[in-house]
Write an enzyme that holds these catalytic residues in place. Sequence first.
Site, PDB file in Angstrom:
ATOM      1  N   ASP A   9       0.812  -1.104   0.029  1.00 23.59           N
ATOM      2  CA  ASP A   9      -0.080   0.082  -0.068  1.00 23.59           C
ATOM      3  C   ASP A   9       0.792   1.246   0.013  1.00 23.59           C
ATOM      4  O   ASP A   9       0.344   2.348   0.847  1.00 23.59           O
ATOM      5  CB  ASP A   9      -1.169  -0.100   1.278  1.00 23.59           C
ATOM      6  CG  ASP A   9      -1.885  -1.106   1.305  1.00 23.59           C
ATOM      7  OD1 ASP A   9      -1.603  -2.081   0.517  1.00 23.59           O
ATOM      8  OD2 ASP A   9      -2.916  -1.266   2.236  1.00 23.59           O
ATOM      9  N   ASP A  47      -4.488  -1.072  -1.773  1.00 20.69           N
ATOM     10  CA  ASP A  47      -5.780  -0.808  -1.100  1.00 20.69           C
ATOM     11  C   ASP A  47      -6.644  -0.353  -2.074  1.00 20.69           C
ATOM     12  O   ASP A  47      -6.466   0.609  -2.730  1.00 20.69           O
ATOM     13  CB  ASP A  47      -5.789   0.204   0.109  1.00 20.69           C
ATOM     14  CG  ASP A  47      -6.552  -0.032   1.215  1.00 20.69           C
ATOM     15  OD1 ASP A  47      -6.835  -1.185   1.689  1.00 20.69           O
ATOM     16  OD2 ASP A  47      -6.779   0.952   2.023  1.00 20.69           O
ATOM     17  N   HIS A  49     -10.505   0.443  -2.771  1.00 20.93           N
ATOM     18  CA  HIS A  49     -11.923   0.322  -2.231  1.00 20.93           C
ATOM     19  C   HIS A  49     -12.995   0.676  -3.158  1.00 20.93           C
ATOM     20  O   HIS A  49     -12.714   1.786  -4.134  1.00 20.93           O
ATOM     21  CB  HIS A  49     -11.938   0.972  -1.185  1.00 20.93           C
ATOM     22  CG  HIS A  49     -11.163   0.631   0.323  1.00 20.93           C
ATOM     23  ND1 HIS A  49     -11.089  -0.523   0.711  1.00 20.93           N
ATOM     24  CD2 HIS A  49      -9.992   1.327   0.949  1.00 20.93           C
ATOM     25  CE1 HIS A  49     -10.331  -0.639   1.666  1.00 20.93           C
ATOM     26  NE2 HIS A  49      -9.483   0.420   1.824  1.00 20.93           N
ATOM     27  N   HIS A  62     -10.608   6.796   1.366  1.00 27.40           N
ATOM     28  CA  HIS A  62      -9.280   6.812   0.938  1.00 27.40           C
ATOM     29  C   HIS A  62      -9.263   5.558  -0.262  1.00 27.40           C
ATOM     30  O   HIS A  62      -9.788   4.543  -0.023  1.00 27.40           O
ATOM     31  CB  HIS A  62      -8.346   6.335   1.899  1.00 27.40           C
ATOM     32  CG  HIS A  62      -8.398   5.159   2.816  1.00 27.40           C
ATOM     33  ND1 HIS A  62      -9.474   5.107   3.546  1.00 27.40           N
ATOM     34  CD2 HIS A  62      -7.933   4.170   2.557  1.00 27.40           C
ATOM     35  CE1 HIS A  62      -9.372   3.587   4.137  1.00 27.40           C
ATOM     36  NE2 HIS A  62      -8.514   2.963   3.333  1.00 27.40           N
ATOM     37  N   LYS A  87      -6.675  -5.226  -2.914  1.00 25.64           N
ATOM     38  CA  LYS A  87      -7.440  -5.784  -1.812  1.00 25.64           C
ATOM     39  C   LYS A  87      -8.430  -4.600  -0.961  1.00 25.64           C
ATOM     40  O   LYS A  87      -8.380  -3.355  -1.383  1.00 25.64           O
ATOM     41  CB  LYS A  87      -6.458  -6.184  -0.604  1.00 25.64           C
ATOM     42  CG  LYS A  87      -5.534  -4.905  -0.385  1.00 25.64           C
ATOM     43  CD  LYS A  87      -4.455  -5.217   0.628  1.00 25.64           C
ATOM     44  CE  LYS A  87      -4.051  -4.104   1.144  1.00 25.64           C
ATOM     45  NZ  LYS A  87      -4.693  -3.299   1.688  1.00 25.64           N
ATOM     46  N   CYS A 128      -2.166  -2.767   7.659  1.00 26.95           N
ATOM     47  CA  CYS A 128      -2.057  -3.730   6.463  1.00 26.95           C
ATOM     48  C   CYS A 128      -0.621  -4.439   6.408  1.00 26.95           C
ATOM     49  O   CYS A 128      -0.606  -5.470   6.028  1.00 26.95           O
ATOM     50  CB  CYS A 128      -2.296  -2.972   5.295  1.00 26.95           C
ATOM     51  SG  CYS A 128      -4.006  -2.420   5.084  1.00 26.95           S
TER      52      CYS A 128
HETATM   53  C1  VGL Z   1      -4.814   0.536   5.576  1.00 25.35           C
HETATM   54  C2  VGL Z   1      -6.273   1.485   7.291  1.00 25.35           C
HETATM   55  C3  VGL Z   1      -7.283   1.309   6.244  1.00 25.35           C
HETATM   56  C4  VGL Z   1      -3.356   0.065   5.399  1.00 25.35           C
HETATM   57  C5  VGL Z   1      -5.832   0.493   5.142  1.00 25.35           C
HETATM   58  O1  VGL Z   1      -2.984   0.104   4.351  1.00 25.35           O
HETATM   59  O2  VGL Z   1      -2.716  -0.302   6.424  1.00 25.35           O
HETATM   60  N1  VGL Z   1      -5.064   1.178   7.070  1.00 25.35           N
HETATM   61  N2  VGL Z   1      -6.818   1.021   5.203  1.00 25.35           N
HETATM   62 ZN    ZN Z   2      -8.412   0.751   3.510  1.00 26.71          ZN
END
Ligand code: VGL
Ligand code: ZN
Length: 183
Positions: A9, A47, A49, A62, A87, A128
């Site tokens: 990420d 990430d 979403h 985000h 993911k 993550c």
């Molecule tokens: C993450 C919070 C929400 C991460 C992803 O990449 O660690 N943290 N979504």
């Molecule tokens: Zn996230």
Amino acid sequence: MDRALIIVDVQRDFCPGGALAAPKGDEIIPAINQLMNSFNIILASKDWHPAKTVHFEKWPPHCIRGTEGAAFHPILHHQKIEAVALKGTGNSDDGYSAFEATNLDVTHWLEQKNTDTVFITGIATEYCVMSTAMDAVKAGFKTYCVTDAVAPVNVHPDDEQIAMRNMQEAGIILITSDKIYTL
Ligand code: VGL
Ligand code: ZN
């Protein structure tokens, strides 16, 4: 057998100026770029979403798929990344771990490349990165967390420290980049 670098990420939204920034998210990128020169097998997660997800009840929106915030950070040498695991793509779960990718069977991909050892880098240490490292251990990989190549969000000031301890208790080995070059 070989070793793989996993980059979790390293996206604009998790770096300063982004929607859910790790305060030092961008500072780990040079270390990751350098590590990439020492690995033949490189996988990154994103990430990724949907615009509406239960995940955004816990976090500010985000990394909405396809947006600028979901892109790799511009200083990351992403051309060297061979596979991207997406993911958090569902609307009813968090999808913290790269092993929860919905576009790629990460365990299978690593096994096909004869990987027995993985080195985890990226953001955020206590979410993550930790989830990915824990799943890597469960899948049977010798798992390292590269401490100078991960960055926490630190919602609570101790969160990174607690995550490091949890990882060690799960059998994850903490290592610094300089030690990897001499392994
Ligand atoms: C993450 C919070 C929400 C991460 C992803 O990449 O660690 N943290 N979504
Ligand atoms: Zn996230």
